[in-house]
Design an enzyme around this catalytic site. Structure first.
Site, PDB file in Angstrom:
ATOM      1  NE  ARG A  52      38.787  50.374  44.251  1.00 57.77           N
ATOM      2  CZ  ARG A  52      37.389  50.776  43.711  1.00 57.77           C
ATOM      3  NH1 ARG A  52      37.364  51.890  43.117  1.00 57.77           N
ATOM      4  NH2 ARG A  52      36.668  49.998  43.809  1.00 57.77           N
ATOM      5  N   GLY A  53      39.088  48.826  40.826  1.00 60.53           N
ATOM      6  CA  GLY A  53      37.907  48.794  40.253  1.00 60.53           C
ATOM      7  C   GLY A  53      38.008  48.317  38.740  1.00 60.53           C
ATOM      8  CB  ALA A  54      36.416  45.357  36.895  1.00 55.96           C
ATOM      9  NE  ARG A  95      42.959  43.379  43.155  1.00 59.28           N
ATOM     10  CZ  ARG A  95      41.751  44.079  43.550  1.00 59.28           C
ATOM     11  NH1 ARG A  95      41.646  45.228  42.899  1.00 59.28           N
ATOM     12  NH2 ARG A  95      41.221  43.450  44.705  1.00 59.28           N
ATOM     13  CD  GLN A 220      37.813  48.382  48.450  1.00 56.16           C
ATOM     14  OE1 GLN A 220      37.017  48.151  49.653  1.00 56.16           O
ATOM     15  NE2 GLN A 220      38.506  47.493  47.912  1.00 56.16           N
ATOM     16  CG  ASP A 261      35.637  42.753  40.460  1.00 55.68           C
ATOM     17  OD1 ASP A 261      34.642  43.210  41.214  1.00 55.68           O
ATOM     18  OD2 ASP A 261      36.717  43.650  40.332  1.00 55.68           O
ATOM     19  CE  LYS A 272      36.161  44.713  47.090  1.00 57.27           C
ATOM     20  NZ  LYS A 272      37.545  43.858  47.168  1.00 57.27           N
TER      21      LYS A 272
HETATM   22  O1  MRU Z   1      38.991  45.448  45.449  1.00 57.03           O
HETATM   23  P1  MRU Z   1      38.543  46.387  44.329  1.00 57.03           P
HETATM   24  O2  MRU Z   1      38.427  47.757  44.906  1.00 57.03           O
HETATM   25  O3  MRU Z   1      39.143  46.619  43.119  1.00 57.03           O
HETATM   26  O4  MRU Z   1      36.744  45.827  44.070  1.00 57.03           O
HETATM   27  C1  MRU Z   1      36.034  46.550  43.098  1.00 57.03           C
HETATM   28  C2  MRU Z   1      34.779  46.092  42.969  1.00 57.03           C
HETATM   29  O5  MRU Z   1      34.529  45.100  43.579  1.00 57.03           O
HETATM   30  C3  MRU Z   1      33.925  46.768  42.211  1.00 57.03           C
HETATM   31  O6  MRU Z   1      32.597  46.657  42.253  1.00 57.03           O
HETATM   32  C4  MRU Z   1      33.929  46.249  40.594  1.00 57.03           C
HETATM   33  O7  MRU Z   1      35.390  46.224  40.454  1.00 57.03           O
HETATM   34  C5  MRU Z   1      33.244  46.923  39.718  1.00 57.03           C
HETATM   35  S1  MRU Z   1      33.879  48.459  39.307  1.00 57.03           S
HETATM   36  C6  MRU Z   1      32.927  49.304  38.303  1.00 57.03           C
END
Ligand code: MRU
Length: 370
Positions: A52-54, A95, A220, A261, A272
Protein backbone atom coordinates in the site's frame (compact mmCIF):
# COMPACT_ATOMS: atom_id res chain seq x y z
CA UNK A 1 19.81 -8.01 13.34
CA UNK A 2 17.96 -7.06 10.17
CA UNK A 3 15.57 -4.13 10.62
CA UNK A 4 12.36 -3.51 8.65
CA UNK A 5 14.29 -0.86 6.71
CA UNK A 6 16.64 -3.53 5.34
CA UNK A 7 13.78 -5.21 3.46
CA UNK A 8 12.60 -4.16 0.03
CA UNK A 9 8.98 -3.03 -0.04
CA UNK A 10 8.45 -4.40 -3.56
CA UNK A 11 10.80 -6.35 -5.80
CA UNK A 12 10.69 -8.36 -8.96
CA UNK A 13 11.75 -12.01 -8.75
CA UNK A 14 12.20 -12.82 -12.41
CA UNK A 15 13.18 -16.46 -12.05
CA UNK A 16 9.93 -17.17 -10.16
CA UNK A 17 7.74 -14.88 -12.33
CA UNK A 18 6.73 -13.14 -9.11
CA UNK A 19 6.55 -9.85 -7.25
CA UNK A 20 7.87 -10.09 -3.73
CA UNK A 21 6.37 -7.80 -1.11
CA UNK A 22 6.42 -7.42 2.63
CA UNK A 23 2.93 -8.40 3.81
CA UNK A 24 2.18 -5.09 5.54
CA UNK A 25 -0.99 -6.39 7.17
CA UNK A 26 1.20 -8.48 9.51
CA UNK A 27 3.45 -5.62 10.66
CA UNK A 28 4.87 -4.86 13.13
CA UNK A 29 4.38 -8.30 14.75
CA UNK A 30 5.75 -10.35 11.89
CA UNK A 31 7.96 -9.53 8.91
CA UNK A 32 6.88 -11.93 6.19
CA UNK A 33 7.74 -11.72 2.52
CA UNK A 34 5.12 -13.08 0.15
CA UNK A 35 5.24 -13.68 -3.60
CA UNK A 36 2.49 -12.68 -5.99
CA UNK A 37 2.22 -14.63 -9.23
CA UNK A 38 -1.27 -14.25 -10.66
CA UNK A 39 -3.41 -11.24 -11.57
CA UNK A 40 -5.81 -12.11 -8.74
CA UNK A 41 -2.97 -12.34 -6.21
CA UNK A 42 -1.66 -8.92 -7.26
CA UNK A 43 -5.17 -7.41 -7.20
CA UNK A 44 -5.87 -8.83 -3.74
CA UNK A 45 -2.53 -7.70 -2.33
CA UNK A 46 -3.26 -4.12 -3.41
CA UNK A 47 -6.90 -4.18 -2.28
CA UNK A 48 -6.10 -5.81 1.08
CA UNK A 49 -3.25 -3.35 1.71
CA UNK A 50 -0.59 -6.03 1.88
CA UNK A 51 1.21 -3.58 -0.37
CA UNK A 52 0.00 0.00 0.00
CA UNK A 53 0.99 3.64 -0.27
CA UNK A 54 0.63 5.41 -3.60
CA UNK A 55 4.20 5.00 -4.98
CA UNK A 56 4.52 1.35 -3.86
CA UNK A 57 1.18 0.56 -5.52
CA UNK A 58 2.48 2.15 -8.74
CA UNK A 59 5.68 0.08 -8.68
CA UNK A 60 3.66 -3.10 -8.01
CA UNK A 61 1.39 -2.31 -10.96
CA UNK A 62 4.40 -1.78 -13.25
CA UNK A 63 5.93 -5.13 -12.27
CA UNK A 64 2.48 -6.73 -12.34
CA UNK A 65 1.61 -5.81 -15.90
CA UNK A 66 5.08 -6.90 -17.06
CA UNK A 67 4.71 -10.31 -15.42
CA UNK A 68 1.18 -10.79 -16.72
CA UNK A 69 2.31 -10.04 -20.28
CA UNK A 70 5.58 -11.97 -20.05
CA UNK A 71 4.06 -15.22 -21.29
CA UNK A 72 1.54 -13.72 -23.71
CA UNK A 73 0.86 -15.88 -26.75
CA UNK A 74 -0.63 -13.03 -28.81
CA UNK A 75 0.34 -13.39 -32.47
CA UNK A 76 -0.29 -9.79 -33.51
CA UNK A 77 0.45 -6.43 -31.92
CA UNK A 78 -3.28 -5.63 -31.82
CA UNK A 79 -3.99 -8.82 -29.87
CA UNK A 80 -1.05 -8.13 -27.59
CA UNK A 81 -2.41 -4.66 -26.77
CA UNK A 82 -5.94 -5.99 -26.30
CA UNK A 83 -4.60 -8.43 -23.73
CA UNK A 84 -2.56 -5.64 -22.16
CA UNK A 85 -5.63 -3.41 -21.77
CA UNK A 86 -7.72 -6.16 -20.27
CA UNK A 87 -5.06 -7.02 -17.65
CA UNK A 88 -4.23 -3.41 -16.98
CA UNK A 89 -7.92 -2.49 -16.44
CA UNK A 90 -8.22 -5.34 -13.98
CA UNK A 91 -5.19 -4.25 -11.94
CA UNK A 92 -6.37 -0.64 -12.12
CA UNK A 93 -9.68 -1.59 -10.51
CA UNK A 94 -8.03 -2.69 -7.25
CA UNK A 95 -7.99 0.80 -5.66
CA UNK A 96 -9.36 4.07 -7.08
CA UNK A 97 -7.77 7.00 -5.24
CA UNK A 98 -3.99 6.73 -5.60
CA UNK A 99 -3.25 8.03 -9.09
CA UNK A 100 0.13 6.23 -9.15
CA UNK A 101 -1.70 2.99 -9.99
CA UNK A 102 -3.18 4.26 -13.27
CA UNK A 103 -0.12 6.45 -13.83
CA UNK A 104 2.23 3.43 -13.83
CA UNK A 105 -0.06 1.34 -16.06
CA UNK A 106 -0.44 4.20 -18.52
CA UNK A 107 3.31 4.74 -18.56
CA UNK A 108 3.88 1.05 -19.31
CA UNK A 109 1.31 1.16 -22.13
CA UNK A 110 2.85 4.26 -23.70
CA UNK A 111 6.26 2.63 -23.45
CA UNK A 112 5.10 -0.51 -25.27
CA UNK A 113 3.55 1.60 -28.05
CA UNK A 114 6.70 3.64 -28.44
CA UNK A 115 9.01 0.62 -28.42
CA UNK A 116 6.81 -1.12 -30.98
CA UNK A 117 6.94 1.91 -33.27
CA UNK A 118 10.73 2.23 -32.87
CA UNK A 119 11.36 -1.49 -33.40
CA UNK A 120 9.19 -1.80 -36.47
CA UNK A 121 10.78 1.35 -37.96
CA UNK A 122 14.22 -0.06 -37.39
CA UNK A 123 13.43 -3.52 -38.73
CA UNK A 124 11.40 -2.46 -41.77
CA UNK A 125 14.47 -1.75 -43.87
CA UNK A 126 16.35 -4.91 -42.92
CA UNK A 127 16.04 -8.31 -44.57
CA UNK A 128 15.67 -10.46 -41.46
CA UNK A 129 12.37 -12.33 -41.67
CA UNK A 130 12.90 -13.66 -38.14
CA UNK A 131 13.12 -10.10 -36.75
CA UNK A 132 9.83 -9.27 -38.42
CA UNK A 133 7.92 -12.17 -36.88
CA UNK A 134 5.57 -11.10 -34.11
CA UNK A 135 7.05 -13.75 -31.84
CA UNK A 136 10.37 -11.92 -32.03
CA UNK A 137 8.70 -8.53 -31.62
CA UNK A 138 6.78 -9.78 -28.57
CA UNK A 139 10.03 -10.93 -27.01
CA UNK A 140 11.52 -7.47 -27.51
CA UNK A 141 8.43 -5.74 -26.10
CA UNK A 142 8.38 -7.90 -23.00
CA UNK A 143 12.08 -7.20 -22.41
CA UNK A 144 11.42 -3.47 -22.74
CA UNK A 145 8.50 -3.75 -20.31
CA UNK A 146 10.78 -5.32 -17.76
CA UNK A 147 13.31 -2.50 -18.12
CA UNK A 148 10.61 0.14 -17.78
CA UNK A 149 9.11 -1.43 -14.67
CA UNK A 150 12.53 -1.52 -12.98
CA UNK A 151 13.00 2.10 -14.06
CA UNK A 152 9.77 3.11 -12.30
CA UNK A 153 11.16 1.57 -9.12
CA UNK A 154 14.61 3.17 -9.47
CA UNK A 155 13.02 6.55 -10.14
CA UNK A 156 10.84 6.21 -7.05
CA UNK A 157 13.95 5.87 -4.89
CA UNK A 158 15.62 8.85 -6.53
CA UNK A 159 12.47 11.00 -6.35
CA UNK A 160 11.92 10.23 -2.66
CA UNK A 161 15.51 11.16 -1.89
CA UNK A 162 15.04 14.49 -3.70
CA UNK A 163 11.78 15.14 -1.84
CA UNK A 164 13.78 14.47 1.31
CA UNK A 165 16.41 17.07 0.37
CA UNK A 166 13.74 19.65 -0.49
CA UNK A 167 11.72 18.91 2.64
CA UNK A 168 14.84 19.14 4.80
CA UNK A 169 15.09 22.86 4.01
CA UNK A 170 11.86 23.28 6.02
CA UNK A 171 13.16 21.54 9.15
CA UNK A 172 15.29 23.05 11.92
CA UNK A 173 17.27 21.30 14.61
CA UNK A 174 15.02 20.53 17.57
CA UNK A 175 11.79 20.40 15.52
CA UNK A 176 8.76 18.39 16.58
CA UNK A 177 7.12 16.94 13.44
CA UNK A 178 3.69 15.38 13.16
CA UNK A 179 2.72 12.92 10.44
CA UNK A 180 -0.47 11.05 9.56
CA UNK A 181 -0.76 7.57 8.04
CA UNK A 182 2.33 5.99 6.52
CA UNK A 183 4.08 7.87 3.77
CA UNK A 184 7.29 6.12 4.73
CA UNK A 185 9.70 3.64 3.22
CA UNK A 186 6.95 1.02 3.42
CA UNK A 187 4.78 3.13 1.11
CA UNK A 188 7.59 3.58 -1.43
CA UNK A 189 10.79 1.77 -2.38
CA UNK A 190 13.05 3.76 -0.03
CA UNK A 191 12.95 6.83 2.24
CA UNK A 192 9.19 7.44 1.82
CA UNK A 193 7.87 10.85 0.86
CA UNK A 194 6.75 12.54 4.10
CA UNK A 195 9.38 10.61 6.07
CA UNK A 196 12.25 11.31 3.64
CA UNK A 197 13.07 14.72 5.23
CA UNK A 198 12.93 13.02 8.65
CA UNK A 199 15.34 10.26 7.64
CA UNK A 200 17.73 12.80 6.12
CA UNK A 201 17.51 15.08 9.18
CA UNK A 202 18.31 12.11 11.40
CA UNK A 203 21.13 10.95 9.10
CA UNK A 204 22.68 14.44 9.36
CA UNK A 205 22.63 14.42 13.12
CA UNK A 206 19.71 16.81 13.62
CA UNK A 207 17.68 16.35 16.72
CA UNK A 208 14.02 15.83 15.77
CA UNK A 209 10.99 14.32 17.46
CA UNK A 210 8.35 12.70 15.32
CA UNK A 211 4.73 12.33 16.38
CA UNK A 212 2.74 9.65 14.51
CA UNK A 213 -1.04 9.70 14.40
CA UNK A 214 -2.21 6.12 14.79
CA UNK A 215 -4.46 6.59 11.72
CA UNK A 216 -7.76 4.80 12.25
CA UNK A 217 -9.17 2.53 11.02
CA UNK A 218 -6.25 0.60 9.54
CA UNK A 219 -3.59 1.93 11.90
CA UNK A 220 -0.89 2.60 9.31
CA UNK A 221 0.58 5.24 11.63
CA UNK A 222 0.82 2.93 14.62
CA UNK A 223 1.74 -0.28 12.83
CA UNK A 224 3.96 1.07 10.08
CA UNK A 225 5.22 4.63 10.60
CA UNK A 226 6.00 4.23 14.28
CA UNK A 227 7.67 0.91 13.48
CA UNK A 228 9.91 2.14 10.70
CA UNK A 229 10.90 5.43 12.37
CA UNK A 230 11.68 3.71 15.63
CA UNK A 231 13.74 1.11 13.75
CA UNK A 232 15.77 3.98 12.30
CA UNK A 233 16.49 5.27 15.80
CA UNK A 234 14.33 8.39 15.41
CA UNK A 235 12.65 9.75 18.56
CA UNK A 236 9.08 8.57 17.88
CA UNK A 237 5.85 9.19 19.81
CA UNK A 238 2.52 7.62 18.93
CA UNK A 239 -0.81 9.35 19.51
CA UNK A 240 -4.44 8.60 18.71
CA UNK A 241 -5.92 10.62 15.88
CA UNK A 242 -8.11 12.66 18.20
CA UNK A 243 -5.10 13.87 20.21
CA UNK A 244 -3.31 15.98 17.63
CA UNK A 245 -5.16 19.22 18.47
CA UNK A 246 -4.17 18.97 22.09
CA UNK A 247 -0.56 18.25 21.08
CA UNK A 248 -0.45 21.20 18.69
CA UNK A 249 -1.83 23.47 21.37
CA UNK A 250 1.17 22.70 23.58
CA UNK A 251 3.49 24.03 20.88
CA UNK A 252 5.27 20.67 20.52
CA UNK A 253 4.63 20.49 16.77
CA UNK A 254 6.71 22.80 14.57
CA UNK A 255 5.72 21.31 11.22
CA UNK A 256 3.49 18.66 9.72
CA UNK A 257 4.54 16.44 6.83
CA UNK A 258 2.08 14.09 5.16
CA UNK A 259 2.02 12.11 1.94
CA UNK A 260 -0.74 12.07 -0.63
CA UNK A 261 -2.53 9.80 -3.06
CA UNK A 262 -3.59 12.35 -5.64
CA UNK A 263 -3.04 16.07 -5.94
CA UNK A 264 -5.53 17.85 -8.18
CA UNK A 265 -4.46 20.55 -10.63
CA UNK A 266 -5.46 23.26 -8.12
CA UNK A 267 -3.40 21.74 -5.27
CA UNK A 268 -6.25 20.06 -3.37
CA UNK A 269 -4.69 16.88 -1.99
CA UNK A 270 -6.29 13.53 -1.22
CA UNK A 271 -4.57 11.59 1.52
CA UNK A 272 -5.50 9.09 4.23
CA UNK A 273 -8.74 9.86 6.01
CA UNK A 274 -8.16 12.33 8.82
CA UNK A 275 -5.47 14.35 7.03
CA UNK A 276 -7.84 17.26 6.43
CA UNK A 277 -8.69 17.35 10.14
CA UNK A 278 -4.97 17.67 10.94
CA UNK A 279 -4.61 20.44 8.33
CA UNK A 280 -7.59 22.34 9.70
CA UNK A 281 -6.27 22.18 13.26
CA UNK A 282 -2.77 23.12 12.06
CA UNK A 283 -4.18 26.32 10.57
CA UNK A 284 -5.81 27.13 13.95
CA UNK A 285 -2.46 26.76 15.73
CA UNK A 286 -0.28 28.27 12.97
CA UNK A 287 1.65 25.07 12.34
CA UNK A 288 2.97 24.80 8.75
CA UNK A 289 1.34 21.91 6.90
CA UNK A 290 3.33 20.31 4.06
CA UNK A 291 2.16 17.72 1.56
CA UNK A 292 4.97 15.63 0.07
CA UNK A 293 4.18 14.59 -3.47
CA UNK A 294 6.23 13.05 -6.25
CA UNK A 295 5.03 14.49 -9.56
CA UNK A 296 3.67 11.00 -10.37
CA UNK A 297 1.03 11.75 -7.68
CA UNK A 298 -0.02 15.05 -9.25
CA UNK A 299 -2.95 14.56 -11.59
CA UNK A 300 -3.29 17.57 -13.85
CA UNK A 301 -6.36 16.01 -15.45
CA UNK A 302 -8.30 16.27 -12.18
CA UNK A 303 -9.23 19.94 -11.82
CA UNK A 304 -10.10 20.03 -8.10
CA UNK A 305 -10.39 17.72 -5.12
CA UNK A 306 -14.13 17.36 -5.73
CA UNK A 307 -13.38 15.23 -8.79
CA UNK A 308 -11.20 12.74 -6.88
CA UNK A 309 -12.76 9.31 -6.47
CA UNK A 310 -12.61 8.49 -2.76
CA UNK A 311 -12.39 4.81 -1.96
CA UNK A 312 -15.06 3.51 0.43
CA UNK A 313 -14.05 0.43 2.36
CA UNK A 314 -15.73 -2.34 4.29
CA UNK A 315 -17.51 -1.55 7.59
CA UNK A 316 -15.66 -4.40 9.34
CA UNK A 317 -12.46 -2.36 9.20
CA UNK A 318 -14.11 -0.01 11.68
CA UNK A 319 -16.22 -2.41 13.73
CA UNK A 320 -14.04 -5.51 14.11
CA UNK A 321 -10.59 -5.44 12.63
CA UNK A 322 -7.81 -5.15 15.25
CA UNK A 323 -10.18 -6.02 18.11
CA UNK A 324 -10.38 -9.40 19.82
CA UNK A 325 -14.14 -9.15 19.52
CA UNK A 326 -16.43 -6.96 17.51
CA UNK A 327 -16.69 -3.71 19.46
CA UNK A 328 -19.59 -1.93 17.76
CA UNK A 329 -23.27 -2.90 17.95
CA UNK A 330 -24.43 -5.35 15.27
CA UNK A 331 -26.20 -3.64 12.42
CA UNK A 332 -24.90 -0.12 13.09
CA UNK A 333 -24.30 1.93 9.94
CA UNK A 334 -20.64 2.68 9.23
CA UNK A 335 -19.01 5.56 7.34
CA UNK A 336 -15.60 4.36 6.14
CA UNK A 337 -13.97 6.45 3.42
CA UNK A 338 -10.26 5.63 3.09
CA UNK A 339 -9.20 9.14 2.13
CA UNK A 340 -10.20 12.78 2.43
CA UNK A 341 -9.26 15.88 0.50
CA UNK A 342 -7.34 18.72 2.11
CA UNK A 343 -8.29 22.03 0.52
CA UNK A 344 -5.35 23.79 -1.07
CA UNK A 345 -5.72 26.86 1.14
CA UNK A 346 -4.80 24.76 4.18
CA UNK A 347 -1.53 23.61 2.57
CA UNK A 348 1.60 25.66 3.32
CA UNK A 349 3.64 23.96 0.62
CA UNK A 350 3.74 20.91 -1.66
CA UNK A 351 7.17 19.30 -1.51
CA UNK A 352 8.03 17.68 -4.84
CA UNK A 353 11.25 16.30 -6.29
CA UNK A 354 11.61 19.61 -8.16
CA UNK A 355 11.26 21.87 -5.14
CA UNK A 356 8.64 23.22 -2.76
CA UNK A 357 5.54 24.59 -4.50
CA UNK A 358 3.54 27.42 -2.96
CA UNK A 359 0.11 28.92 -3.68
CA UNK A 360 -1.31 29.70 -6.13
CA UNK A 361 -0.91 25.98 -6.76
CA UNK A 362 -2.59 25.82 -10.17
CA UNK A 363 0.13 28.10 -11.52
CA UNK A 364 2.96 26.37 -9.62
CA UNK A 365 1.80 22.93 -10.78
CA UNK A 366 1.42 24.05 -14.40
CA UNK A 367 4.97 25.38 -14.29
CA UNK A 368 6.37 22.06 -13.01
CA UNK A 369 4.60 20.14 -15.78
CA UNK A 370 5.80 22.56 -18.42
O1 MRU B 1 -4.59 3.26 2.34
P1 MRU B 1 -3.11 3.47 2.21
O2 MRU B 1 -2.35 2.89 3.36
O3 MRU B 1 -2.58 3.01 0.89
O4 MRU B 1 -2.94 5.04 2.28
C1 MRU B 1 -1.66 5.58 2.15
C2 MRU B 1 -1.61 7.05 2.26
O5 MRU B 1 -2.61 7.72 2.44
C3 MRU B 1 -0.27 7.68 2.07
O6 MRU B 1 -0.14 8.84 2.82
C4 MRU B 1 -0.08 8.03 0.57
O7 MRU B 1 -0.35 6.93 -0.23
C5 MRU B 1 1.27 8.52 0.29
S1 MRU B 1 2.50 7.27 0.38
C6 MRU B 1 3.99 7.97 0.05
Amino acid sequence: MKSILDYETVSLIDEDDAIEIIDQTLLPGKIELIRLHTAKEIWDAIYLLQVRGAPAIGVTAGFGIYLLMKHSKADTFEKFMEEFSEKSDYLNSSRPTAVNLSWALKRMKEHVNKEYADYTDEISSCDSEEGKSFEKIREVLVKKMREESEKIKAEDIDVCRRIGENGLTLIKDGFGILTHCNAGQLATCKYGTATAPMYLAHERGMNIKVYCDETRPLLQGARLTAFELQSAGIDTTLLCDNMSASLMKTGAVNAIFVGCDRVAANGDAANKIGTSVVATVAKRYNVPFYVCAPTSTIDINTPTGDAINIEQRKPEEVTEMWYKERMAPEGVKVYNPAFDVTDNELITGIVTEYGVLHAPYDEAIRKVFR
